[in-house]
Design a protein around this motif. Sequence first.
Motif, mmCIF file in Angstrom:
data_model
loop_
_atom_site.group_PDB
_atom_site.id
_atom_site.type_symbol
_atom_site.label_atom_id
_atom_site.label_comp_id
_atom_site.label_asym_id
_atom_site.label_seq_id
_atom_site.Cartn_x
_atom_site.Cartn_y
_atom_site.Cartn_z
ATOM 1 N N GLU A 137 39.926 44.042 63.426
ATOM 2 C CA GLU A 137 40.922 42.855 63.104
ATOM 3 C C GLU A 137 39.958 41.628 63.575
ATOM 4 N N LEU A 138 39.322 41.169 64.609
ATOM 5 C CA LEU A 138 39.145 39.808 64.863
ATOM 6 C C LEU A 138 38.164 38.903 64.136
ATOM 7 N N PHE A 178 44.347 41.802 73.826
ATOM 8 C CA PHE A 178 44.107 42.918 74.612
ATOM 9 C C PHE A 178 43.941 43.200 72.781
ATOM 10 N N LEU A 179 42.531 43.832 72.880
ATOM 11 C CA LEU A 179 42.010 44.722 72.460
ATOM 12 C C LEU A 179 41.970 46.119 72.370
ATOM 13 N N GLY A 180 41.939 46.457 71.115
ATOM 14 C CA GLY A 180 42.040 48.141 71.080
ATOM 15 C C GLY A 180 41.192 48.543 69.585
ATOM 16 N N ARG A 181 41.278 49.800 69.775
ATOM 17 C CA ARG A 181 40.671 50.372 68.409
ATOM 18 C C ARG A 181 41.979 51.876 67.971
ATOM 19 N N HIS A 182 41.464 52.228 67.071
ATOM 20 C CA HIS A 182 41.491 53.424 67.411
ATOM 21 C C HIS A 182 43.396 53.603 67.731
ATOM 22 N N VAL A 183 43.300 54.893 68.451
ATOM 23 C CA VAL A 183 44.539 55.455 70.028
ATOM 24 C C VAL A 183 44.488 53.917 70.841
ATOM 25 N N VAL A 213 33.081 48.308 69.101
ATOM 26 C CA VAL A 213 33.836 47.715 70.744
ATOM 27 C C VAL A 213 33.379 47.166 71.045
ATOM 28 N N VAL A 214 31.868 47.170 71.682
ATOM 29 C CA VAL A 214 31.366 46.574 72.429
ATOM 30 C C VAL A 214 30.950 45.868 71.744
ATOM 31 N N SER A 215 29.955 45.841 70.544
ATOM 32 C CA SER A 215 29.983 44.243 69.899
ATOM 33 C C SER A 215 31.120 43.836 69.745
ATOM 34 N N ILE A 241 39.632 35.949 65.877
ATOM 35 C CA ILE A 241 38.628 34.964 66.753
ATOM 36 C C ILE A 241 38.523 33.546 66.738
ATOM 37 N N ALA A 242 39.161 33.232 65.652
ATOM 38 C CA ALA A 242 39.607 31.794 65.687
ATOM 39 C C ALA A 242 40.924 31.480 67.813
#
Length: 599
Positions: free
Chosen positions: A488-489, A456-461, A520-522, A494-495
């Motif tokens: 942090e990926l 699960f990936l998220g950023r900020h809130v 985040v789209v990147s 990301i490995a």
Amino acid sequence: MEGLARLEYRGYDSAGVALIAGEHVVTAKRAGKLANLVAALAQESLPESGTAIGHTRWATHGAPTDENAHPHLGGEDGKLALIHNGIIENFHGLRAALIEEGIHFQSETDTEVVAQLLARSYDKVGDLTEAMRQIVGELKGAFTLLAVHADQPGVVVGARRNSPLVVGIGDGETYMGSDVAAFIGYTREALELAQDQIVTITTAGATIINFDGTPGQGKAYHVDWDAAAAQKGGFPNFMAKEINDQPHAVADTLLGRTNEAGALVLDELRIDEAELRAVDKIVIIACGTAAYAGMVAKYAIEHWTRIPCEVELAHEFRYRDPVVNARTLVVAISQSGETMDTLMAVKHARVLGARVIAICNTHGSTIPRESDAALYTHAGPEIAVASTKAFLAQITACYILGLYLAQLRGGTYADEAQAVMRDLGETPAKIQTVLDGLDRVREIARFMVDTRSVLFLGRHVGYPVALEGALKLKELAYIHAEGFAAGELKHGPIALIEAGQPVFVIVPSPHSEHGLHDKVVSSIQEIRARGARTIVIAEEGDEDVVPFADEIIRVPVTPTLLAPLLTVVPLQVFACELASAKGLDVDQPRNLAKSVTVE
Ligand code: AGP
């Protein structure tokens, strides 16, 4: 009493009954579980009667004591008894006005205010139905009311606004209850009521009018649920029911916290305003899901108040020799109010001189009692071990506290606090929109029933939302899951990405001021290029994610800081559905307890 036992899951901190016997209303009520009332009635039974009301309470105003338990009596002669579910938002003003008129109150509840109002109205009009109709217009908030009066044996009058009430039509007997579980042992013929209606029941049946006095209609239906299903409102388990309760949990937590002018009013806080103005650091302590609610709140509280805000796992806080003093405000978040790790951290914080505010969902529990003040969430009892509606209510309560501090301190955002409260007020409807559009999420969950790992990936809130999504999957479906800050990926995680690796990504709004949307789209592009199966939660209209998303789950447009109240919902439903598809016990997952009362 059997009906109360079937409703006990709705509230179980006190219970009571009132019945009409001859010229009198007779009541019995006890704090604690329903068993306490049953034992009291075994000692001293009540007279026979054909007209009665009963209540199991989940305290919102006033601790769970015998005095605060329902029914509450109205009028000097005590001939009227009333029970109530919900929150009367304007009860303070109504109570003050009645005290001015010389009324004496026995309890600190909003309910007793209504009982006195109704008794005063009855004395004027001499009819319980009309008396009820006269007062409901004065009440703001959410309420289901039931009342009896000794002068009208054989009659029970009910009223509802934003709170459930159903009628049971028996053979020479008529019932009302918060849900059909109350009377399903006696009749399966029910009437569903509309908003703002008053019901008068007798042995002959039910008469319905609207608050404006015009005749109303109930919608008849046959209940084909069994009693257990009835307690879950027809949902397969309490967790599904509580996920669907979330619009109400947020709306009810907002109730009664602003005045007519829209300013925040937290008189339940009882901490000296000067002390709150002097606060120079906030430390949020909690465990599990409650800690993730605190992590979400940190972004908002710092933004609005400009006070440094740390979030610390309670079991770590206590042992790291924290920098805490009299100018530190510690906020302890706990649904149960009994989590030992959090309780011990609260005690430690107070020894260090900090003021402690508990954000809690359970009146009368230990953590609020050990704190300087409490700001209660009004999510109602959360039965499923995995926390869902309490999480949203905790975030809501933290925001209310943050806005209140900003308003108190006259900071940059003091004047915007009301705008944010308006945005928060629009959130329940947006949560409902998300809930209504999750069929695809359920399909994905069933398709992934054999998956072994989900990221699960998220950023900020969105980062704490990623952590919460992973926790839900771990504790419900027993699948390894991990949440990361999307940034942090490249620093290692990301490995983990290989062909077919499912990854949920919570995407910030393209309109977010922080400008993280494109980053985040990147990230989605990078993991998709390495074979990840990307399941993206994105705002309506965000087309940038389309080329890189295997699945897109849409949420309505909403301000950045409020997005977690929407984006977590698909993750809750995903975990719940996948666990169900695996045939697991969603409400009582293995190894877990609803309240961790040991360290
Ligand atoms: C959440 O789904 C878990 N049941 C657990 O992490 C829980 O949030 C944590 O134990 C804290 O409980 P509390 O809110 O009652 O203090």
